[in-house]
Design a protein around this motif. Sequence first.
Motif, short mmCIF file in Angstrom:
data_model
loop_
_atom_site.label_atom_id
_atom_site.label_comp_id
_atom_site.label_asym_id
_atom_site.label_seq_id
_atom_site.Cartn_x
_atom_site.Cartn_y
_atom_site.Cartn_z
N ILE A 278 -2.06 -3.25 -11.50
CA ILE A 278 -2.61 -4.41 -11.36
C ILE A 278 -1.30 -4.77 -11.51
CG2 ILE A 278 -4.33 -5.99 -12.81
CD1 ILE A 278 -5.65 -4.87 -10.92
N THR A 279 -1.60 -5.81 -11.53
CA THR A 279 -0.16 -7.54 -11.89
C THR A 279 -0.36 -8.31 -11.84
OG1 THR A 279 1.98 -5.96 -10.55
CG2 THR A 279 2.27 -8.34 -10.88
N PHE A 280 -0.67 -9.10 -13.16
CA PHE A 280 -0.89 -10.37 -13.72
C PHE A 280 0.39 -11.12 -13.24
CE2 PHE A 280 -4.57 -8.79 -16.15
CZ PHE A 280 -5.51 -9.69 -16.45
N ALA A 281 -0.39 -13.01 -12.60
CA ALA A 281 0.42 -13.77 -12.61
C ALA A 281 -0.72 -15.39 -13.41
CB ALA A 281 0.04 -14.04 -10.86
N GLN A 392 -6.96 -8.32 -3.63
CA GLN A 392 -6.78 -7.08 -2.90
C GLN A 392 -6.08 -6.47 -1.90
OE1 GLN A 392 -11.05 -5.98 -3.13
NE2 GLN A 392 -10.93 -6.89 -4.83
N LEU A 393 -4.82 -5.44 -2.25
CA LEU A 393 -3.76 -5.70 -1.10
C LEU A 393 -4.13 -4.35 -0.67
CD1 LEU A 393 -0.52 -7.05 -2.93
CD2 LEU A 393 -2.59 -7.99 -0.93
N ASN A 415 -4.30 -1.93 -4.57
CA ASN A 415 -5.25 -0.81 -4.30
C ASN A 415 -4.94 0.33 -3.23
OD1 ASN A 415 -6.27 -3.12 -2.76
ND2 ASN A 415 -8.21 -2.24 -3.12
N SER A 416 -4.21 0.57 -2.34
CA SER A 416 -4.25 1.18 -1.03
C SER A 416 -3.04 2.76 -1.45
CB SER A 416 -3.53 0.21 0.19
OG SER A 416 -3.19 1.58 1.15
N PRO A 417 -3.80 3.49 -0.96
CA PRO A 417 -2.66 4.58 -1.61
C PRO A 417 -0.67 4.22 -1.10
CG PRO A 417 -4.71 4.99 -0.55
CD PRO A 417 -4.54 4.51 -0.19
N LYS A 418 -1.39 3.87 -0.05
CA LYS A 418 0.51 2.72 0.32
C LYS A 418 0.93 1.95 -0.67
CE LYS A 418 -0.79 3.01 5.08
NZ LYS A 418 -0.96 2.85 6.48
N ASN A 424 0.81 -6.54 5.37
CA ASN A 424 0.08 -7.11 4.20
C ASN A 424 0.88 -8.28 5.19
OD1 ASN A 424 -0.50 -9.80 2.54
ND2 ASN A 424 -3.07 -8.44 2.46
N LYS A 425 -0.24 -9.57 5.10
CA LYS A 425 1.26 -11.02 5.64
C LYS A 425 1.95 -11.53 4.62
CE LYS A 425 0.00 -15.41 7.72
NZ LYS A 425 -0.48 -16.71 7.70
N HIS A 426 1.41 -11.52 3.51
CA HIS A 426 2.62 -12.04 2.58
C HIS A 426 2.75 -10.80 1.39
CE1 HIS A 426 -0.52 -14.94 3.43
NE2 HIS A 426 0.99 -16.19 3.80
N VAL A 427 2.99 -9.47 2.12
CA VAL A 427 3.57 -8.41 1.32
C VAL A 427 4.99 -8.66 0.87
CG1 VAL A 427 4.48 -6.85 2.78
CG2 VAL A 427 3.64 -6.26 1.47
#
Length: 789
Positions: A278-281, A392-393, A415-418, A424-427
């Motif tokens: 998790i990353t908090f913004a 969730q990405l 939350n992906s194993p990757k 993701n569009k904004h990854v």
Amino acid sequence: MVVKVSGNGRDEQALGCWGQLGLGCPPDPSYWHTMLRSWRMKLKLLLATVTLAILLSWLYLFVSSLEYGRFLLLPPCLGEQPSRDVEREALASRVRRVEEENQQLRLQLSQAQMEGSDGSPQWGTSAEDGDPPRGERNNRTACPKQRTVHKCELLHVAIVCAGHNASRDVVTLVKSILFHRKNPLHFHFITDSVAHQILQTLFQSWMVPSVHVSFYNADDLKAGACPPFALSQASVQRPEVSWIPNKHYSGIYGLMKLTLTKALPSNLSKVIVLDTDITFATDIAELWAVFGKFSEKQVIGLVENQSDWYLGNLWKNHKPWPALGRGFNTGVILLLLDRLRRLGWEQMWRLTAERELMSMLSTSLADQDIFNAVIKQDPSLVYRLPCFWNVQLSDHTRSEQCYTELSDLKVIHWNSPKKLRVKNKHVEFFRNLYLTFLEYDGNLLRRELFGCASLPSPPRDQLQQALEELDEDDPCYDFRQQHLTQHRIHLFFLQYEFLALPNPTDVTLVAQLSMDRLQMLEAICKHWAGPISLALYMSDAEAQQFLRYAQASEVLSARRNVAYHIVYKEGQFYPINLLRNVALANTQTPYVFLTDIDFLPMYGLYDYLRNSIQQLELPQRKAALIVPAFETLHYRLTFPKSKAELLSMLDMGSLYTFRYHVWPKGHAPTDYAKWRTATVPYRVAWQPDFEPYVVVRRDCPRYDQRFVGFGWNKVSHIMELDAQEYELLVLPNAFMIHMPHAPSFDISKFRLSAGYRGCLQTLREEFHQDLSRRYGAAALKYLTAERSL
């Protein structure tokens, strides 16, 4: 031609004149006077109409405000006063009906937007965004709850963390929380023994104000160990989660969140539970405030799952666990622990899991499957968090519907194993945000919370007092301050799987390095097959560069018996003896080989040292085995495979005894002339400035950390070994070779600064005095030898 129109004769005459002559006849002046008077009358009538409308509107609003305006001043939830004016009450009743109709329209519109083809709500809506879902409306209390968080309120956060990699991930999560936080925090870590050691050392050395940390043994939880007070056989508990088959990559630790009502203190009423990815913004206090919106029946706060997993249509024969609509993601959970305990949460989830496992056989998403199965049975338990609290990405996620602006983002969940390689569009934006905290200088997060009383921390208070007692006018103030500097330490930064066997002769190579010596690692690993313990002095950003370097190296990634301990940079001097002590303290073998990173040991030295320890019966004696040191000035060297080859290269001038031309007395007592022909170990006596590289027991004296930078850091250690009556034995068939490199920054300062050399002399004198206090008359020879130089 004359056109007859209404009006007096002059008007007709004028118009007729104009009709005949076009523009040739000017109108009479009295005509304009009549027209102006007519427009004045019309303007007055318009103003009167507007004024009347304003007065009527004001009267309408005034009457309404008598009924509703008082709520701006009165506390919430006070009862309404009966109206004394019948007309006013009728008007207020009409306004209420209009408002109710508007609310019904909004509700119908919201439901129409929320309902998808599968009947489940979409991501952009939640109980917080407007009216609650139909199953939750009856849970609303009549009085709105307080949603603010007191400035100094202690917030509790629980995290399950196991292993080396998860311990590394959780640091980035903690950084993002600390960066935004404005409240005291209490972290509750459910850990295995590895993560416990890593995180306990990290937080103790980090010393962040207003942060408490508690640890709970995950191994006890998964096995259902007896509490300390359980004495009878009947009180033995059944396994907590180890009985649940789990296919998820998190393993058994992915089920630990189910046990939090039991694992956490019984007086803890609520907690935020987070995954390590998790990353908090934003400030976590905003999430804590959501507890105030729970109804009396709601006990769990969750964000809806943003993939189609629980819809069961991802592939043929895909059969997920039962869930309410799309189900919920458990990466971010709000738990009201006291209510859960009263509801019998432990029995509730156990019975649900047992029933579902009869047909499902195992969980696919660990605790998330069981949480969803429980909520499916009783939807009133869940409070729907807005989806921006868990963006969730994962692949095929619908998380884009959770945000339209940067300010919408609250929590990002990889939350992906990757992980960072997810599609993701904004990854790219999310990845940069994550990397910002990954490489952020954690020292900057040691900031006080002004206006809040600091949580008691004796180590931090003692350190602060020691710093305050330093004399800033002391010429050696910088050296003394560096000695007191508390460096953050992250032990076992990479996977470490060496299992210390009950071998009384095993030995670990111990060294320290910084970023500019990183290229030596692969060569040392090729020369030394045994365990290695390294302390690396790096910034947060450099630590990530090292991580990428080690993972990309075939040599380093193949080794699991090399322990890397990161000591984070702080201060202007290289804390060389602190680094050595960190590496030394975290070895697991009975013996250690104390060396420097720019030396390559001879091939087979690991086996040779173990045999020597056994032959010399070192476990029964106090001795230090000296490995003779040599050096080359060539960056490319054909490394000698035996002592005979080394002597040949020594005679040819391609090798030299170490520092013979700049610091001969550092290694002269080794007696290289004797070593050339020696076939058995021989004893040498201590001499001033002697600083050999030695093999000693792991419980040997630690290095004196007052010596930072260049000078006397090894000399002082050998002196203390001698003071403790260690035998100094030179090994006849062992050697190591120093590889050339650019001078360090600290040796340049030593050579150029008289003040630096003067402070080093002062520290040496103070060390002699301390040695005399500890060892009495036995230490007098060191002081005498120092004065005779």
